[in-house]
Design a protein around this motif. Structure first.
Motif, PDB file in Angstrom:
ATOM      1  N   MET A 112       0.747  -0.711   0.131  1.00 59.33           N
ATOM      2  CA  MET A 112       0.094  -0.184  -0.185  1.00 59.33           C
ATOM      3  C   MET A 112       0.504   1.671   0.255  1.00 59.33           C
ATOM      4  N   CYS A 113       2.297   0.964   0.203  1.00 56.26           N
ATOM      5  CA  CYS A 113       3.004   2.657   0.089  1.00 56.26           C
ATOM      6  C   CYS A 113       3.246   2.391  -1.425  1.00 56.26           C
ATOM      7  N   ALA A 114       3.574   1.458  -2.137  1.00 56.71           N
ATOM      8  CA  ALA A 114       3.851   1.812  -3.304  1.00 56.71           C
ATOM      9  C   ALA A 114       2.652   1.749  -3.823  1.00 56.71           C
ATOM     10  N   GLY A 157       0.840  -1.606  -6.808  1.00 60.31           N
ATOM     11  CA  GLY A 157       1.009  -1.962  -5.705  1.00 60.31           C
ATOM     12  C   GLY A 157       1.580  -3.349  -5.936  1.00 60.31           C
ATOM     13  N   PHE A 158       0.144  -3.723  -5.438  1.00 59.96           N
ATOM     14  CA  PHE A 158       0.467  -5.440  -4.657  1.00 59.96           C
ATOM     15  C   PHE A 158       1.360  -6.116  -5.436  1.00 59.96           C
ATOM     16  N   LEU A 159       1.546  -5.463  -7.145  1.00 57.30           N
ATOM     17  CA  LEU A 159       2.335  -7.471  -7.751  1.00 57.30           C
ATOM     18  C   LEU A 159       3.998  -6.994  -7.717  1.00 57.30           C
ATOM     19  N   TRP A 160       4.290  -5.467  -7.714  1.00 61.37           N
ATOM     20  CA  TRP A 160       5.151  -4.988  -6.858  1.00 61.37           C
ATOM     21  C   TRP A 160       6.298  -5.261  -5.917  1.00 61.37           C
ATOM     22  N   LEU A 161       5.510  -5.685  -4.791  1.00 62.00           N
ATOM     23  CA  LEU A 161       5.926  -6.476  -3.893  1.00 62.00           C
ATOM     24  C   LEU A 161       5.722  -8.132  -3.329  1.00 62.00           C
ATOM     25  N   LEU A 162       5.886  -8.772  -4.587  1.00 60.81           N
ATOM     26  CA  LEU A 162       5.003  -9.660  -4.727  1.00 60.81           C
ATOM     27  C   LEU A 162       6.573 -10.548  -4.550  1.00 60.81           C
TER      28      LEU A 162
END
Length: 323
Positions: A112-114, A157-162
Motif C-alpha cells: 500500500m506504500c507503493a 502496488g501489490f504486484l510490485w511487492l510480490l
C-alpha cells in the motif's frame, strides 16, 4: 524481552517474532497507547469523511475527486495494516507476531506504500491535464481511463511487492527473533537471518528504491511542466487558481516522499533504531492523519460538502468582520 530462546517450530525455524516497539515505562506506554489510538481514530474519521463527501455529492463525481476518494480509502487500509498491531503490542506483555503474520504485515504495508506512490503519480497526471491541457481534459480523463488508472495503482502496488515477499519467505530464521521495531520492516527482519543474505537484501533494496524514485521523478517532471505553464498565464487570478489547485497535492507529496526518503535513501539512516522508528511512525501514522486535513482545508468544494454533511453552515458562524 529476551530473544535467547526463540519460539521455533518442529523444523527448528522461528515460528514467531517479538516486536519490541517502544520499550519504556508502563505509564509512558499507556500514554503512547492513548495518543496513537486517538490519532488512528481521527485518521479513520478524516479519510472516511472524504470518501463519504465524494460519494454523496453529485458535484464531486469527477475524476479528480474519485481519485481522491480512492486515495483516502487506501490511507485507511494503509494505516490499518500496522497500527492496530502496534497498539496491541504496546499494552501486551508478549509483543509477539507469528511468522506468517509478520510476512503478511510486511507485504500489505509496503504494497500500500507503493500503491500510494502510484496514486500520487496518477493524481499529478490529472492535475497536469487539467492545467496544461484544459480543452482536452474532458475527452482524455474519462471515467473509463480513471477506472483503469485506479486499477493500475491498486494492482501495481501489490504486484510490485510480490518478488520481495517471495524472497523473504525463503530466508531461514532459526536464531534470535526480536525485532527492534514496531512493525516487520525489511532491514531489521533480514538482520535476524541465520544465513548471510546479501543478494536478497540488494534485490529488495533495488525494488523498493525503484518504486520510490520512478514515481517521485515522474511527479517532479509533471509539476515542472505545470509550473512552466502557470508562469506563462497572463492573469494573476488564473495563476493563483492553478497554484491553489496543486497546493494540496504538493503538500501531501512532500510529506510522503520526504519521510520515505529520509528513511530509505539517507546514508546511515537505518543504523539508529530510534530514528528508524520515529521516521517510520511518521509516514505510517502521521502522514495518513494529515492528508485529509490538507485536502479538506485547502479545497473549497470539499469544505462545502463537509459542511453540508455535518450541518455546519456559514450562518452559524458569528460574523466578526469589522464594518
Amino acid at each position: 524481552y529476551s530473544s535467547a530462546r526463540p519460539t521455533t517450530n518442529i523444523s527448528g525455524f522461528v515460528s514467531e517474532f517479538i516486536l519490541l516497539g517502544f520499550p519504556c515505562d508502563r505509564d509512558i506506554q499507556i500514554l503512547l497507547f492513548v495518543l496513537f489510538s486517538f490519532i488512528y481514530l481521527l485518521t479513520l474519521m478524516g479519510n472516511a469523511s472524504v470518501i463519504y463527501a465524494v460519494w454523496s455529492s453529485q458535484k464531486l463525481h469527477t475524476p479528480m475527486y474519485i481519485l481522491l476518494a480512492n486515495f483516502s480509502f487506501l490511507e485507511i487500509c494503509y494505516v490499518s495494516s500496522d497500527v492496530p498491531k502496534m497498539l496491541t503490542n504496546i499494552i501486551s506483555q508478549t509483543k509477539s507476531i507469528s511468522y506468517t503474520g509478520c510476512l503478511l504485515q510486511f507485504y500489505f504495508f509496503f504494497s500500500m506504500c507503493a500503491a500510494e506512490g502510484l496514486f500520487l503519480s496518477v493524481m499529478s497526471f490529472d492535475r497536469f491535464l487539467a492545467i496544461c491541457r484544459p480543452l482536452h481534459y474532458p475527452t482524455v480523463m474519462t471515467y473509463r481511463l480513471c477506472a483503469r488508472l485506479m486499477v493500475f495503482c491498486w494492482a501495481g502496488g501489490f504486484l510490485w511487492l510480490l518478488t520481495p515477499l517471495t524472497l523473504i519467505s525463503q530466508v531461514p530464521f532459526c536464531g534470535p527473533n526480536t525485532i527492534d521495531h514496531f512493525l516487520c520492516d525489511l532491514a531489521p527482519l533480514l538482520a535476524l537471518s541465520c544465513a548471510p543474505v546479501p543478494g536478497i537484501t540488494l534485490i529488495c533494496g533495488i525494488i523498493s528504491s525503484l518504486i520510490i524514485f520512478l514515481t517521485f521523478l515522474y511527479i517532479l517532471g509533471t509539476y515542472f511542466c505545470v509550473l512552466s505553464v502557470v508562469l506563462q498565464m497572463p492573469s494573476g487570478s488564473g495563476r493563483h487558481k492553478a497554484f491553489s489547485t496543486c497546493a494540496s497535492h504538493l503538500a501531501v507529496v512532500s510529506l510522503f516522499y520526504g519521510s520515505v526518503m529520509v528513511m530509505y535513501v539517507s546514508p546511515g539512516s537505518g543504523d539508529y533504531p530510534g530514528i528508524q522508528k520515529f521516521v517510520t511512525l511518521f509516514y505510517a501514522l502521521a502522514t495518513p492523519f494529515f492528508n485529509p486535513l490538507i485536502y479538506n482545508f485547502r479545497n473549497k468544494d470539499m469544505k462545502e460538502e463537509l459542511r453540508k454533511i455535518l450541518n455546519v453552515y456559514y450562518c452559524y458562524v458569528p460574523d466578526i468582520s469589522v464594518p
